[in-house]
Motif scaffolding. Structure first.
Motif, PDB file in Angstrom:
ATOM      1  N   PHE A 167       0.816  -1.205   0.000  1.00 55.38           N
ATOM      2  CA  PHE A 167       0.000   0.000   0.000  1.00 55.38           C
ATOM      3  C   PHE A 167       0.858   1.267   0.000  1.00 55.38           C
ATOM      4  CE2 PHE A 167      -2.458  -3.540   1.515  1.00 55.38           C
ATOM      5  CZ  PHE A 167      -3.537  -3.473   0.654  1.00 55.38           C
ATOM      6  N   ASP A 168       2.049   1.200   0.588  1.00 53.86           N
ATOM      7  CA  ASP A 168       2.983   2.329   0.494  1.00 53.86           C
ATOM      8  C   ASP A 168       3.462   2.483  -0.951  1.00 53.86           C
ATOM      9  OD1 ASP A 168       2.885   2.910   3.273  1.00 53.86           O
ATOM     10  OD2 ASP A 168       4.314   1.281   3.657  1.00 53.86           O
ATOM     11  N   ALA A 169       3.752   1.360  -1.594  1.00 55.19           N
ATOM     12  CA  ALA A 169       4.182   1.399  -2.993  1.00 55.19           C
ATOM     13  C   ALA A 169       3.062   1.949  -3.874  1.00 55.19           C
ATOM     14  CB  ALA A 169       4.614   0.006  -3.456  1.00 55.19           C
ATOM     15  N   LEU A 170       1.847   1.511  -3.612  1.00 48.67           N
ATOM     16  CA  LEU A 170       0.720   2.043  -4.384  1.00 48.67           C
ATOM     17  C   LEU A 170       0.608   3.554  -4.219  1.00 48.67           C
ATOM     18  CD1 LEU A 170      -2.168  -0.526  -3.773  1.00 48.67           C
ATOM     19  CD2 LEU A 170      -0.783  -0.243  -5.832  1.00 48.67           C
ATOM     20  N   GLY A 171       0.765   4.032  -2.995  1.00 48.84           N
ATOM     21  CA  GLY A 171       0.705   5.471  -2.758  1.00 48.84           C
ATOM     22  C   GLY A 171       1.746   6.224  -3.571  1.00 48.84           C
ATOM     23  N   GLU A 172       2.933   5.652  -3.698  1.00 50.36           N
ATOM     24  CA  GLU A 172       3.975   6.272  -4.520  1.00 50.36           C
ATOM     25  C   GLU A 172       3.538   6.317  -5.982  1.00 50.36           C
ATOM     26  OE1 GLU A 172       7.487   3.973  -3.771  1.00 50.36           O
ATOM     27  OE2 GLU A 172       7.582   4.587  -1.664  1.00 50.36           O
ATOM     28  N   TRP A 173       2.964   5.213  -6.455  1.00 52.29           N
ATOM     29  CA  TRP A 173       2.493   5.146  -7.842  1.00 52.29           C
ATOM     30  C   TRP A 173       1.387   6.170  -8.087  1.00 52.29           C
ATOM     31  CZ3 TRP A 173      -1.475   1.087  -9.692  1.00 52.29           C
ATOM     32  CH2 TRP A 173      -1.650   1.152 -11.087  1.00 52.29           C
ATOM     33  N   PHE A 174       0.435   6.261  -7.148  1.00 52.62           N
ATOM     34  CA  PHE A 174      -0.668   7.205  -7.307  1.00 52.62           C
ATOM     35  C   PHE A 174      -0.175   8.646  -7.397  1.00 52.62           C
ATOM     36  CE2 PHE A 174      -3.579   4.225  -4.591  1.00 52.62           C
ATOM     37  CZ  PHE A 174      -3.540   3.265  -5.583  1.00 52.62           C
ATOM     38  N   ILE A 211      -6.812   1.494  -6.043  1.00 56.21           N
ATOM     39  CA  ILE A 211      -6.453   1.934  -7.401  1.00 56.21           C
ATOM     40  C   ILE A 211      -7.631   2.653  -8.052  1.00 56.21           C
ATOM     41  CG2 ILE A 211      -5.867   1.155  -9.732  1.00 56.21           C
ATOM     42  CD1 ILE A 211      -4.273  -1.147  -8.370  1.00 56.21           C
ATOM     43  N   ILE A 212      -8.812   2.066  -7.943  1.00 59.37           N
ATOM     44  CA  ILE A 212     -10.003   2.680  -8.547  1.00 59.37           C
ATOM     45  C   ILE A 212     -10.298   4.035  -7.897  1.00 59.37           C
ATOM     46  CG2 ILE A 212     -12.510   2.460  -8.808  1.00 59.37           C
ATOM     47  CD1 ILE A 212     -11.919  -0.620  -9.144  1.00 59.37           C
ATOM     48  N   MET A 213     -10.230   4.086  -6.576  1.00 55.84           N
ATOM     49  CA  MET A 213     -10.499   5.347  -5.877  1.00 55.84           C
ATOM     50  C   MET A 213      -9.485   6.418  -6.268  1.00 55.84           C
ATOM     51  SD  MET A 213     -13.273   4.728  -4.321  1.00 55.84           S
ATOM     52  CE  MET A 213     -13.563   5.909  -3.022  1.00 55.84           C
ATOM     53  N   ALA A 214      -8.228   6.047  -6.384  1.00 55.57           N
ATOM     54  CA  ALA A 214      -7.196   7.009  -6.784  1.00 55.57           C
ATOM     55  C   ALA A 214      -7.422   7.481  -8.218  1.00 55.57           C
ATOM     56  CB  ALA A 214      -5.813   6.387  -6.637  1.00 55.57           C
TER      57      ALA A 214
END
Length: 188
Positions: free
Chosen positions: A86-93, A159-162
């Protein structure tokens, strides 16, 4: 080593499809945005769908390599890596070119379950799920398959929410929910 024309076309087409979608991207747009002629495209790919499949394969490889490496950088334990997703996803977002998940987009544009594009998208998600199951097993958690499925649901929802712009912290919100699920798997 210089990449060949086919690989160059796939890399460029990935960016075009990611920005515009699959159905909205016609061959004329691909010619303009990639700088590759239709003749050359059809030399390497018989159909647009064949090109889409090659693009999805490249995106799958790139994304999973990045994600797995990044979570290993963020944590050296399997349990920590599960949460680090989830930290990695935050970086991607937070990247300027973030436009959601190419595989969610592909599966929504090609909804027939026997379509190879749908199947390639599904395979990407299955591989991510298998990786999380492996981490949960190595962490010796109760019900590793169930926990991994729940974490994937949180990941996909984030991912969808972002992508849709709902809230400023979808990755952090999903991480908080993941931590609750993770803690309950320790008590079982």
């Amino acid at each position: 080593m210089r990449p060949n024309k086919r690989d160059e076309l796939v890399r460029k087409a990935l960016d075009v499809f990611y920005r515009h979608g699959f159905h909205a991207t016609g061959m004329d747009m691909l010619v303009v945005e990639t700088g590759v002629s239709k003749t050359s495209m059809y030399k390497h790919f018989k159909t647009k769908d064949d090109l889409i499949l090659a693009v999805l394969k490249l995106r799958d490889e790139r994304f999973r390599e990045w994600l797995y490496a990044r979570i290993e950088e963020l944590s050296n334990t399997p349990s920590g890596q599960m949460i680090a997703v989830f930290d990695a996803l935050g970086e991607w977002f937070d990247t300027p070119d973030f436009r959601g998940c190419m595989f969610i987009k592909a599966s929504s544009e090609f909804q027939e379950t026997d379509n190879p594009i749908y199947q390639q998208s599904s395979e990407h998600k299955r591989l991510l799920l298998e990786h999380l199951i492996g981490l949960a097993r190595r962490a010796d958690l109760a019900n590793p398959e169930q926990l991994a499925r729940q974490l994937i649901i949180l990941k996909e929802g984030a991912i969808i929410m972002a992508a849709m712009g709902f809230g400023d912290t979808p990755a952090q919100d999903a991480k908080a929910a993941a931590e609750v699920l993770f803690a309950s798997s320790l008590q079982d």
